[in-house]
Design a protein around this motif. Structure first.
Motif, PDB file in Angstrom:
ATOM      1  N   GLN A   1       0.872  -1.221  -0.002  1.00 43.69           N
ATOM      2  CA  GLN A   1      -0.166  -0.023   0.177  1.00 43.69           C
ATOM      3  C   GLN A   1       0.825   1.306   0.038  1.00 43.69           C
ATOM      4  O   GLN A   1       0.618   2.300  -0.840  1.00 43.69           O
ATOM      5  CB  GLN A   1      -0.961  -0.037   1.104  1.00 43.69           C
ATOM      6  CG  GLN A   1      -2.107   1.181   1.130  1.00 43.69           C
ATOM      7  CD  GLN A   1      -2.847   0.864   2.418  1.00 43.69           C
ATOM      8  OE1 GLN A   1      -2.554   1.064   3.748  1.00 43.69           O
ATOM      9  NE2 GLN A   1      -4.246   0.640   2.165  1.00 43.69           N
ATOM     10  N   GLN A   2       1.950   1.335   0.886  1.00 46.51           N
ATOM     11  CA  GLN A   2       2.959   2.485   0.872  1.00 46.51           C
ATOM     12  C   GLN A   2       3.483   2.615  -0.430  1.00 46.51           C
ATOM     13  O   GLN A   2       3.854   3.929  -0.796  1.00 46.51           O
ATOM     14  CB  GLN A   2       3.814   2.213   2.012  1.00 46.51           C
ATOM     15  CG  GLN A   2       3.148   2.078   3.438  1.00 46.51           C
ATOM     16  CD  GLN A   2       2.161   3.184   3.832  1.00 46.51           C
ATOM     17  OE1 GLN A   2       2.478   4.132   3.750  1.00 46.51           O
ATOM     18  NE2 GLN A   2       0.832   2.622   4.101  1.00 46.51           N
ATOM     19  N   LEU A   3       4.149   1.668  -0.994  1.00 43.37           N
ATOM     20  CA  LEU A   3       4.940   1.627  -2.123  1.00 43.37           C
ATOM     21  C   LEU A   3       4.070   1.948  -3.478  1.00 43.37           C
ATOM     22  O   LEU A   3       4.779   2.540  -4.271  1.00 43.37           O
ATOM     23  CB  LEU A   3       5.645   0.430  -2.504  1.00 43.37           C
ATOM     24  CG  LEU A   3       6.941   0.118  -1.237  1.00 43.37           C
ATOM     25  CD1 LEU A   3       7.641  -1.098  -1.488  1.00 43.37           C
ATOM     26  CD2 LEU A   3       7.914   1.343  -1.385  1.00 43.37           C
ATOM     27  N   LEU A   4       2.984   1.436  -3.425  1.00 43.57           N
ATOM     28  CA  LEU A   4       2.029   1.887  -4.772  1.00 43.57           C
ATOM     29  C   LEU A   4       1.916   3.218  -4.809  1.00 43.57           C
ATOM     30  O   LEU A   4       1.723   3.923  -5.865  1.00 43.57           O
ATOM     31  CB  LEU A   4       0.949   0.772  -4.746  1.00 43.57           C
ATOM     32  CG  LEU A   4       0.677  -0.350  -5.082  1.00 43.57           C
ATOM     33  CD1 LEU A   4      -0.511  -1.163  -4.977  1.00 43.57           C
ATOM     34  CD2 LEU A   4       1.324  -0.551  -6.487  1.00 43.57           C
ATOM     35  N   LYS A   5       1.696   3.903  -3.408  1.00 40.61           N
ATOM     36  CA  LYS A   5       1.370   5.336  -3.456  1.00 40.61           C
ATOM     37  C   LYS A   5       2.530   6.230  -3.683  1.00 40.61           C
ATOM     38  O   LYS A   5       2.677   7.210  -4.432  1.00 40.61           O
ATOM     39  CB  LYS A   5       1.141   5.788  -1.948  1.00 40.61           C
ATOM     40  CG  LYS A   5      -0.636   5.272  -1.937  1.00 40.61           C
ATOM     41  CD  LYS A   5      -1.161   5.971  -0.322  1.00 40.61           C
ATOM     42  CE  LYS A   5      -0.446   5.603   0.867  1.00 40.61           C
ATOM     43  NZ  LYS A   5      -0.956   5.932   1.719  1.00 40.61           N
ATOM     44  N   LYS A   6       3.892   5.445  -3.351  1.00 38.38           N
ATOM     45  CA  LYS A   6       5.150   6.121  -3.299  1.00 38.38           C
ATOM     46  C   LYS A   6       6.441   5.293  -3.099  1.00 38.38           C
ATOM     47  O   LYS A   6       6.615   4.785  -2.146  1.00 38.38           O
ATOM     48  CB  LYS A   6       5.082   7.272  -2.339  1.00 38.38           C
ATOM     49  CG  LYS A   6       6.609   7.932  -1.932  1.00 38.38           C
ATOM     50  CD  LYS A   6       6.763   8.912  -0.882  1.00 38.38           C
ATOM     51  CE  LYS A   6       7.864   9.462  -0.485  1.00 38.38           C
ATOM     52  NZ  LYS A   6       8.140  10.519   0.323  1.00 38.38           N
ATOM     53  N   PRO A   7       6.896   4.997  -4.210  1.00 36.47           N
ATOM     54  CA  PRO A   7       8.139   4.149  -4.128  1.00 36.47           C
ATOM     55  C   PRO A   7       9.269   4.987  -3.216  1.00 36.47           C
ATOM     56  O   PRO A   7       9.597   6.098  -3.242  1.00 36.47           O
ATOM     57  CB  PRO A   7       8.763   4.198  -5.604  1.00 36.47           C
ATOM     58  CG  PRO A   7       7.512   4.662  -6.317  1.00 36.47           C
ATOM     59  CD  PRO A   7       6.545   5.531  -5.744  1.00 36.47           C
ATOM     60  N   GLN A   8       9.694   4.375  -2.103  1.00 39.00           N
ATOM     61  CA  GLN A   8      10.558   4.864  -1.275  1.00 39.00           C
ATOM     62  C   GLN A   8      11.730   4.088  -0.937  1.00 39.00           C
ATOM     63  O   GLN A   8      11.961   2.818  -1.190  1.00 39.00           O
ATOM     64  CB  GLN A   8       9.737   4.900   0.212  1.00 39.00           C
ATOM     65  CG  GLN A   8       8.457   5.781  -0.064  1.00 39.00           C
ATOM     66  CD  GLN A   8       7.859   5.729   1.423  1.00 39.00           C
ATOM     67  OE1 GLN A   8       8.095   5.850   2.226  1.00 39.00           O
ATOM     68  NE2 GLN A   8       6.678   5.101   1.172  1.00 39.00           N
ATOM     69  N   THR A   9      12.893   4.630  -0.234  1.00 37.70           N
ATOM     70  CA  THR A   9      14.047   3.938   0.063  1.00 37.70           C
ATOM     71  C   THR A   9      13.913   3.350   1.279  1.00 37.70           C
ATOM     72  O   THR A   9      13.064   3.703   2.115  1.00 37.70           O
ATOM     73  CB  THR A   9      15.323   5.080   0.161  1.00 37.70           C
ATOM     74  OG1 THR A   9      14.842   6.192   1.259  1.00 37.70           O
ATOM     75  CG2 THR A   9      15.371   5.710  -1.069  1.00 37.70           C
ATOM     76  N   PHE A  10      14.723   2.375   1.859  1.00 35.35           N
ATOM     77  CA  PHE A  10      14.647   1.837   3.142  1.00 35.35           C
ATOM     78  C   PHE A  10      14.801   2.989   4.145  1.00 35.35           C
ATOM     79  O   PHE A  10      13.841   2.519   5.107  1.00 35.35           O
ATOM     80  CB  PHE A  10      16.030   0.895   3.212  1.00 35.35           C
ATOM     81  CG  PHE A  10      16.001   0.299   4.450  1.00 35.35           C
ATOM     82  CD1 PHE A  10      15.277  -1.086   4.728  1.00 35.35           C
ATOM     83  CD2 PHE A  10      16.708   0.707   5.540  1.00 35.35           C
ATOM     84  CE1 PHE A  10      15.376  -1.732   5.881  1.00 35.35           C
ATOM     85  CE2 PHE A  10      16.629  -0.021   6.813  1.00 35.35           C
ATOM     86  CZ  PHE A  10      15.952  -0.958   7.200  1.00 35.35           C
TER      87      PHE A  10
END
Length: 962
Positions: free
Chosen positions: A765-774
């Protein structure tokens, strides 16, 4: 007596009135109908095979016949159900179109409706809530089935679907032609699409294991003259007054005249643990200022402060006339009398005259008709202060005066020759039994002392309000008379049986809809609680087939699940293909919730939706139990139509079969659900739940699942339309788009991270909204894992990212998901090619969700890692039939080897590893390994996880084990 009573006279006139139709036959009057079918039932009762039916109640032929009104009600298995279906049902025709989405709205209906409150029971669903489901799924004349009918709210709801005013109370609109609309303006042409049903009663088949329950249903399903009922109830109370009125007379406190006792407060007597002197509990603990009983109070002799638990309960020896010997019971003394003079109420301490009356009553011969049966060993004898109260028989529940009052009322009610009269009056009188018993608590701050017992338990309080029969039943007579004037059911619309659901004999594919409120594990011990009322009727529940968890009867959660599975198989068998079952469920334990879901699926049903039913008022256990849920869940499931089942026999185990199931399943799911101007996510349309339903459908039919999760997700994206993370058929997507435009936004699902699976969904859910770093994800992740399950092995964020997601390393083109996010949220990156150096630097080390078409390899790597951990849970020295070979995990050389679990259970596991292992072993028919590992992992995990329970249950079934 009977010739002079108005209700009896009116009823005899009615039954002698005109011809009645029943099961295709015509009788001169209703009494002739009753006598004809009673004779048939009497012959059936002589048949040993009939009495051998599972769940057949315990009772004599005479008692069962006295309680029955065939063919519509029998206090035993109803042998007329097939005829009821034959004459009043609609034969199944696969060519007749039927299509309904699940009723996808949270329902809130209160318990204060007079019809709901007409008779108390341990648990029931408000009939107004059930009406909404019946109207949604059925049409007039359809047959509705409830196999755990309790007090018959389903039968009431089905009748009221033909009552215009009741439909209007639900907020619906009824047009002149009987069409029911959701909107308030049925004449507006635009609302025609909102038509939900037509006005008209539905037939009902109601069944319950308990004769006490089915007797209530029978009375609510049969009409009675309201005015005559009120006259007769009043007459009955006057008859009691003539016979026993002297027992409830008391001198007015001012010395002038007499009053009639409303209730007498009795108090247990304790000994102070400090000084040893007597303490009358109510006198010492009652706080007149607050009107409540204090938890801590001083000894009136030495001043030592104590709670009730610190004191010593005192006993006295009493001669038990039934047993013919002395017995020991808690010492109780009367401390307060509430009485009426004229229209005014007063209170006083008992005087010498009051004590003399009570002593006189105590020495009288035991009242005729009072049940004297011994309580069997049951859970209710082990809780609620039953053991210190020394209650071992039914008559021990009553003080002498109450015993005479209830026995007299019961004798008068049971003396009518006319069946309908007798049943109506017993229905009226039996509502006094619990209040008249020692279980009725004195509640100083209560408006009334009637019905002040704790529900769902035999609880003997230290302060008892002994109520007079007029105080208990006077108001009830008025309320029931008003109810019978407003609620006039049509006789013959309901057929009621008393037996185990699994043994019910009605034709297959004959029922149009099922609404059921099944037993909730070990929340309520129905047969224990009903024993008190059933002892008066002399017909008792056969407890062997009762589907509950009961340690005293040695019924485990697994036993409960198996019994529920058999019950749901009956539901599945009798329900028409393509039709719906609604399961209302309340339980505070996840294990029971999992058992219900597994039983549903094992029977063949497919779950399509889960909603909330809010009954508004909480029960005692819901309020006091920390883990108890305060809202009931409603499961909507359907029986797959014959076309799908026939095709699956040919296509099962193939990719074609998978997509045939998904297409069919999508047609049964809600397309659009809105609340407060916002669209809701229909969770059953999310890819992982579609995958779970597909897997369950295959497993329950013993068919290998031909696709991995990654392959399924890729195929789903290729074949179906995706909207807001949900999947639709093409025509459904068009409908969703139109309705989506009418709402502000889509409500996001609230995910709680408790284990690896939920953590992965949260990360997705988080990564679909915003690809993020560790580094960006890690602090958020730490905030979410506070509720991580104690049995679930903690996992590092880095491991879950590596096994489930992809990281852009800065080389080559920027992945489309990252590129889309950056170009949409940062002006400087718009219109830059995917290979631009600046864009690549910004995108470097960001994690993103892999494209379904490219997720297969990642899933295989994760699956290998999970299976490596799975083998660690095997018992020491155990050789599985499924082994790791050079090409992966393949069947070994020991198929069908029996598992011999050794060693202690593993306390902490990786749940996803066990799920993967169970799935692999099941695919390879290595059922023994599933059972072996199941005996090694925490028992709670196995019982509470629906997926593990499904594999384990199937493994046991395949091996024929326990």
């Amino acid at each position: 007596m009977n010739e002079q009573l108005p209700l009896d006279h009116i009823e005899q006139e009615r039954t002698a009135g005109g011809p009645v139709e029943c099961l295709g036959m015509t009788f001169a009057n209703d009494d002739e109908r009753r006598q004809y079918f009673l004779a048939i039932l009497a012959e059936k009762l002589k048949d040993p095979a009939f009495r051998a039916i599972e769940g057949f109640p315990i009772g004599t032929d005479e008692a069962i016949l006295a309680l029955s009104d065939p063919p519509y009600y029998t206090a035993c298995p109803n042998p007329f159900l097939t005829d009821f279906i034959k004459y009043y049902g609609k034969p199944y025709d696969p060519n007749v179109p039927y299509s309904r989405e699940p009723f996808a709205a949270d329902v809130s209906e209160g318990k204060t409706d007079p019809l709901y409150a007409a008779h108390g029971y341990h648990t029931k669903v408000p009939h107004k809530a059930i009406m909404r489901y019946i109207l949604h799924y059925t049409e007039p004349g359809d047959v509705v089935f409830d196999g755990f009918c309790g007090t018959g709210m389903t039968a009431v709801a089905a009748q009221l679907c033909g009552d215009r005013s009741s439909i209007l109370e639900l907020g619906y609109t009824v047009s002149n032609d009987g069409t029911i609309f959701e909107n308030s303006s049925a004449d507006d042409a635009k609302t025609k699409a909102n038509a939900i049903s037509r006005l008209g009663s539905r037939r009902v088949i109601a069944n319950d294991l308990s004769p006490a329950a089915t007797f209530i249903v029978a009375n609510l399903a049969s009409g009675v003259d309201a005015l005559a009922f009120k006259l007769e109830a009043t007459r009955l109370l006057k008859e009691i007054e003539v016979e026993l009125g002297w027992m409830y007379e008391t001198s007015h406190a001012d010395g002038w005249g007499k009053g009639r006792v409303n209730f007498t407060v009795w108090s247990e007597v304790f000994a102070c643990s400090a000084c040893g002197k007597d303490i009358v509990f109510v006198d010492a603990a009652f706080d007149a200022t607050s009107g409540s009983v204090r938890d801590i109070f001083p000894c009136p002799h030495c001043g030592a402060e104590s709670s009730k638990d610190d004191l010593i309960l005192l006993y006295e020896s009493v001669f038990d006339q039934v047993l013919g010997e002395f017995a020991t019971f808690p010492r109780r003394v009367p401390v307060l009398i509430n009485y009426t003079v004229g229209d005014a109420k007063y209170e006083k301490k008992p005087d010498r005259s009051d004590l003399e009356v009570l002593n006189r009553v105590a020495t009288m011969p035991f009242p005729e008709g009072m049940p004297m049966v011994k309580l069997p060993d049951m859970q209710m004898r082990r809780v609620g202060r039953m053991q210190p109260a020394r209650i071992t028989r039914v008559h021990h529940f009553f003080l002498p005066r109450s015993a005479h009052a209830v026995a007299t009322a019961w004798k008068l009610a049971a003396s009518y020759e006319n069946t309908r009269i007798r049943h109506a009056m017993l229905f009226f009188v039996e509502q006094a039994i619990w209040t008249a018993s020692l279980m009725n608590r004195f509640r100083p701050s209560g408006y009334s002392q009637v019905n002040q017992y704790l529900t769902g338990v035999f609880y003997i309080p230290s302060q008892h309000a002994e109520c007079s029969p007029w105080y208990i039943l006077g108001g009830k007579a008025e309320r029931l008379a008003r109810l019978f004037q407003e609620y006039v059911p049509v006789n013959g619309m309901t057929a009621i049986s008393t037996q185990g659901l699994a043994s019910l004999d009605i034709p297959s594919n004959s029922v149009d809809y099922v609404f059921t409120d099944p037993p909730f594990g070990e929340n309520i011990y129905y047969s224990d609680l009903n024993f008190l009322i059933e002892s008066w009727h002399q017909v008792w529940t056969a407890t062997e087939t009762e589907a509950i968890v009961d340690r005293v009867k040695e019924k485990t959660l697994l036993d409960y699940q198996r019994m529920m599975t058999e019950c749901f198989r009956t539901y599945f068998r009798v329900l028409k293909p393509g039709r719906w079952i609604t399961v209302e469920f309340h339980n505070s334990k996840n294990a029971v919730w999992s058992a219900i879901q597994e039983a549903l699926q094992a029977a063949g049903f497919v779950v399509a939706d889960i909603r909330i039913l809010d009954k508004k008022q909480s029960s005692f256990q819901q309020v006091t139990s920390g883990g108890a849920v305060k809202q009931d869940l409603v499961i909507s499931a359907y029986k797959p139509n014959g076309g799908l089942e026939d095709r699956f026999r040919l296509e099962g185990g193939t990719v074609m079969g998978v997509w045939d199931f998904v297409r069919t399943h999508l047609t049964q799911l809600p397309v659009f659900v809105a609340r407060d101007g916002q669209a809701e996510v229909v969770v059953e349309r999310l890819n992982y739940l579609l995958f779970d339903r597909m897997v369950a459908y295959h497993v329950q039919r013993g068919i290998a699942v031909p696709l991995s999760a990654a392959e399924f997700y890729a195929g789903l994206a290729q074949r179906f339309s995706e909207r807001d993370g949900m999947y639709f058929l093409p025509e459904q997507a068009v409908e969703y788009d139109k309705k989506r435009m009418t709402t502000r936004e889509v409500l996001q699902l609230q995910l709680f991270v408790t284990d690896e699976a939920s953590a992965i969904q949260w990360l997705k859910q988080q990564l679909l909204k915003k690809p993020q770093t560790f580094q960006e994800l890690h602090p958020q992740f730490l905030r979410e894992i506070g509720g991580w399950q104690k049995h679930e092995r903690p996992l590092e964020l880095s491991l879950m990212l590596e096994q489930n997601f992809l990281r852009y390393d800065g080389e080559g083109e920027v992945p489309g998901q990252i590129h889309s996010y950056l170009s949409s949220n940062f002006k400087e990156f718009r219109n830059l090619p995917k290979v631009d150096v600046v864009l690549r630097v910004k995108a470097r080390d960001r994690w993103y969700v892999p494209d379904p078409n490219k997720a297969g390899d990642l899933e295989k790597l994760r699956e290998r890692a999970l299976l490596r951990e799975f083998w660690e849970y095997l018992p020491p020295g155990y050789k599985p039939a499924t082994q790791q070979g050079a090409a992966g995990y393949l069947p070994g050389l020991a198929p069908g080897a029996k598992a011999i679990p050794q060693g202690k259970r593993v306390k902490v596991i990786r749940l996803e590893a066990v799920r993967s292992g169970f799935k692999l072993c099941w695919q390879n028919r290595d059922y023994s390994t599933i059972i072996a590992v199941a005996h090694r992992i925490p028992e709670d995990v196995l019982q509470e996880d629906p997926k593990l329970l499904m594999w384990y249950d199937q493994a046991l079934t395949r091996l024929g084990g326990d």
